[in-house]
Enzyme design. Structure first.
Site, mmCIF file in Angstrom:
data_model
loop_
_atom_site.group_PDB
_atom_site.id
_atom_site.type_symbol
_atom_site.label_atom_id
_atom_site.label_comp_id
_atom_site.label_asym_id
_atom_site.label_seq_id
_atom_site.Cartn_x
_atom_site.Cartn_y
_atom_site.Cartn_z
ATOM 1 N N ASP A 1 -12.528 11.080 -15.158
ATOM 2 C CA ASP A 1 -13.589 12.162 -15.590
ATOM 3 C C ASP A 1 -13.831 13.240 -14.285
ATOM 4 O O ASP A 1 -13.188 13.137 -13.154
ATOM 5 C CB ASP A 1 -15.045 11.426 -15.537
ATOM 6 C CG ASP A 1 -15.388 10.447 -14.507
ATOM 7 O OD1 ASP A 1 -15.137 11.008 -13.263
ATOM 8 O OD2 ASP A 1 -15.804 9.429 -14.645
ATOM 9 N N ASP B 1 -20.341 9.233 -0.607
ATOM 10 C CA ASP B 1 -19.631 7.945 0.175
ATOM 11 C C ASP B 1 -18.435 8.230 1.020
ATOM 12 O O ASP B 1 -18.716 7.998 1.983
ATOM 13 C CB ASP B 1 -19.576 6.974 -1.045
ATOM 14 C CG ASP B 1 -18.748 7.481 -2.224
ATOM 15 O OD1 ASP B 1 -18.185 8.495 -2.250
ATOM 16 O OD2 ASP B 1 -18.498 6.435 -3.045
ATOM 17 N N ASP C 1 -16.189 15.940 -12.145
ATOM 18 C CA ASP C 1 -17.693 16.430 -11.896
ATOM 19 C C ASP C 1 -17.808 17.550 -11.373
ATOM 20 O O ASP C 1 -16.841 17.963 -10.511
ATOM 21 C CB ASP C 1 -17.892 15.021 -10.838
ATOM 22 C CG ASP C 1 -18.055 13.579 -11.373
ATOM 23 O OD1 ASP C 1 -18.573 13.621 -12.387
ATOM 24 O OD2 ASP C 1 -17.335 12.911 -10.833
HETATM 25 P P1 ATP Z 1 -13.886 7.528 -10.594
HETATM 26 O O1 ATP Z 1 -14.434 8.516 -11.546
HETATM 27 O O2 ATP Z 1 -12.464 7.678 -10.432
HETATM 28 O O3 ATP Z 1 -14.304 6.147 -10.684
HETATM 29 P P2 ATP Z 1 -15.277 9.101 -8.601
HETATM 30 O O4 ATP Z 1 -15.172 9.113 -7.074
HETATM 31 O O5 ATP Z 1 -15.349 10.399 -9.428
HETATM 32 O O6 ATP Z 1 -14.154 7.837 -9.089
HETATM 33 P P3 ATP Z 1 -17.779 8.699 -9.536
HETATM 34 O O7 ATP Z 1 -18.722 7.362 -9.908
HETATM 35 O O8 ATP Z 1 -17.643 9.537 -10.853
HETATM 36 O O9 ATP Z 1 -16.518 8.244 -8.810
HETATM 37 O O10 ATP Z 1 -18.773 9.564 -8.565
HETATM 38 C C1 ATP Z 1 -18.469 10.731 -8.502
HETATM 39 C C2 ATP Z 1 -18.558 11.180 -6.953
HETATM 40 O O11 ATP Z 1 -20.022 11.170 -6.598
HETATM 41 C C3 ATP Z 1 -17.791 10.535 -6.137
HETATM 42 O O12 ATP Z 1 -16.862 10.974 -5.742
HETATM 43 C C4 ATP Z 1 -18.881 10.528 -4.618
HETATM 44 O O13 ATP Z 1 -18.575 11.771 -4.216
HETATM 45 C C5 ATP Z 1 -20.239 10.555 -5.283
HETATM 46 N N1 ATP Z 1 -20.786 9.352 -5.424
HETATM 47 C C6 ATP Z 1 -20.692 8.353 -6.281
HETATM 48 N N2 ATP Z 1 -21.341 7.285 -5.977
HETATM 49 C C7 ATP Z 1 -21.816 7.209 -4.806
HETATM 50 C C8 ATP Z 1 -22.664 6.334 -4.041
HETATM 51 N N3 ATP Z 1 -23.084 5.346 -4.438
HETATM 52 N N4 ATP Z 1 -22.729 7.042 -2.773
HETATM 53 C C9 ATP Z 1 -22.526 8.189 -2.350
HETATM 54 N N5 ATP Z 1 -21.731 9.088 -3.209
HETATM 55 C C10 ATP Z 1 -21.497 8.644 -4.369
HETATM 56 MG MG MG Z 2 -15.832 10.353 -11.257
#
Ligand code: ATP
Ligand code: MG
Length: 457
Positions: A72, A155, A74
């Site tokens: 996805d 994170d 963001d």
């Molecule tokens: P994917 O979508 O492939 O699972 P992602 O890194 O994009 O991985 P998301 O859950 O979509 O994960 O979150 C988007 C972004 O928000 C992350 O890349 C991170 O920067 C931030 N993020 C998400 N969850 C947390 C958390 N629990 N603590 C701190 N930052 C977070």
């Molecule tokens: Mg994501």
């Protein structure tokens, strides 16, 4: 995209400003706007045109750098959720703990988050927007800040890279770009504090390690075993979402291995962990085979259901509970029913499996009791049952883990392929082979589930 995979990255030698980001040019990171969906890039452009800062951020930048298709997209912005909402008619503000805006384009959803700041020092001014509990866990996180603040509260370093669609530059406030090249998962800041703030980060570390085949950097890995118990304080609804991401992302086998290695499996599935301790070989084989089937289906683009996953995850706990109920004098069939009820009820305290999946999970289990009873018209009725396929697949899974079912799986495989007359023969052979006739029993008799009969206790 493929070209990028084969070209080695070049490490940036640029000096980092004391508080500013390392700025990477397109020739260094090799990303362009074409790596992102048109809608996600357009959201960033529109917010910039409205006078806000806006960047693609997180997983989509990380995955694009690795040549992996992002799940996805963001966007991080200086606009507040209300200002974002104002810019896009097709948007909705969601969340309480963490307010963000969903911008919808048909089936594509772009998540837009306002820059957050690190608010470990909560002031009177912002404590209605931000809150921690006694252990430091973040309860609300709606204190806005600058882009630099936003980077610090993400994170992992690899998740804190910002792509600017207007100049195709990547902004790195920590060591994200280098860590991606080293294939390292590294928490930003003090690992223990970051896990205390949000224990789900431990699960995220495991998920990314499995998905990206990265190592977890030592100081990020070290506290996990010690703090694994903190997962017990996370709301079951949130853990349900995380569990689905853990096991339905195509890397369930590796995820399972890592969860066990880091002591995170037991807080998620306590009763399964107990069964695993008692009967490690069988339970391990059952779970690994279930995860491997799931991974294969995902890589073949075939549908997967959480119901099958939960049926497998809880089956060892269910059969153990059924035996103990039978030992207390209950008949085998009601004991299975009661055990199913109890095991699911207990699991719901940790992982909130919604009814739309827990009901089919129970139906898959019920099928295991019904599949051996094939006499008369039963076999054809079962074949027409909407859960037959799931039940049959589950039977094969049990057999693959070493359960003895008197070749029931083969029988059903043959029956499905057989002609009408062959089917009639198969059914009459059953009675001639002395298939157990229905008898009324006075006294309850302990009948152990087949894997226990196999002497694997
Ligand atoms: P994917 O979508 O492939 O699972 P992602 O890194 O994009 O991985 P998301 O859950 O979509 O994960 O979150 C988007 C972004 O928000 C992350 O890349 C991170 O920067 C931030 N993020 C998400 N969850 C947390 C958390 N629990 N603590 C701190 N930052 C977070
Ligand atoms: Mg994501």
């Amino acid at each position: 995209m493929l070209k990028k995979l084969f070209k080695p990255f070049r490490l940036s030698r640029k000096a980092k400003q004391p508080s500013g980001p390392t700025v990477l040019d397109a020739h260094e990171h090799r990303l362009s706007c074409a790596d992102f969906t048109r809608n996600s890039a357009n959201v960033a452009v529109r917010l910039q045109q409205a006078g806000f800062e806006a960047y693609l951020v997180g997983g989509c930048v990380r995955d694009s750098l690795l040549g992996v298709t992002p799940k996805d997209f963001d966007v991080a912005t200086s606009a507040t959720p209300e200002q974002v909402r104002y810019e896009f008619r097709n948007s909705r503000i969601i969340g309480r703990r963490f307010k963000l805006v969903h911008v919808h384009f048909g089936r594509e959803l772009i998540e837009v988050a306002t820059f957050r700041s690190d608010h470990s020092q909560t002031t009177d001014d912002n404590n209605d927007r931000s809150a921690h509990d006694a252990s430091g866990r973040i309860l609300r996180d709606n204190v806005y800040g600058s882009m630099a603040d936003d980077a610090q509260r993400r994170d992992f370093t690899m998740n804190a890279l910002y792509f600017d669609v207007s100049n195709e530059k990547v902004y790195d406030y920590s060591t994200g770009f280098a860590d991606i090249q080293r294939r390292l998962i590294r928490l930003i800041g003090d690992p223990e504090q970051r896990y205390l703030e949000d224990p789900v980060r431990m699960l995220r570390a495991i998920r990314f390690a499995a998905k990206l085949n990265f190592d977890i950097e030592d100081s990020t890995a070290e506290p996990i075993h010690r703090l694994a118990h903190l997962l017990r304080d996370i709301p079951a609804a949130r853990l349900y979402e995380e569990v689905l991401k853990l096991f339905l992302s195509g890397h369930a086998v590796r995820t399972y291995e890592l969860l066990c290695e880091y002591g995170l499996f037991a807080p998620l599935f306590p009763s399964t962990a107990k069964a695993l301790e008692k009967n490690p070989e069988y339970v391990n084989r059952l779970l690994r085979n279930a995860f491997s089937n799931t991974d294969k289906r995902i890589s073949a683009d075939r549908p997967v259901t959480p119901a099958y996953l939960f049926a497998a995850l809880l089956w060892p706990a269910l059969t153990a509970r059924a035996i103990s109920l039978q030992n207390d004098g209950m008949h085998p069939l009601p004991a299975m029913q009661e055990a199913a009820h109890q095991v699911l009820l207990e699991q719901l305290k940790t992982v909130a499996i919604p009814k739309r999946f827990s009901i089919p999970t129970r139906e898959i289990w019920d099928m295991q009791e019904r599949l051996p009873r094939r006499a008369g018209k039963r076999a054809d009725m079962l074949l027409a049952h909407q859960r037959f396929r799931a039940g049959y697949d589950f039977l094969l899974l049990r057999e693959s883990a070493g359960e003895h079912t008197h070749n029931l799986g083969d029988w059903w495989t043959d029956y499905q392929d057989a002609s009408d007359s062959q089917r009639r023969d198969m059914i009459s052979n059953l009675s001639s082979q002395g298939a157990p006739a229905r008898k009324r029993r006075r006294k309850p008799r302990t009948s152990k589930p087949s894997h226990m009969q196999a002497g694997q206790e």
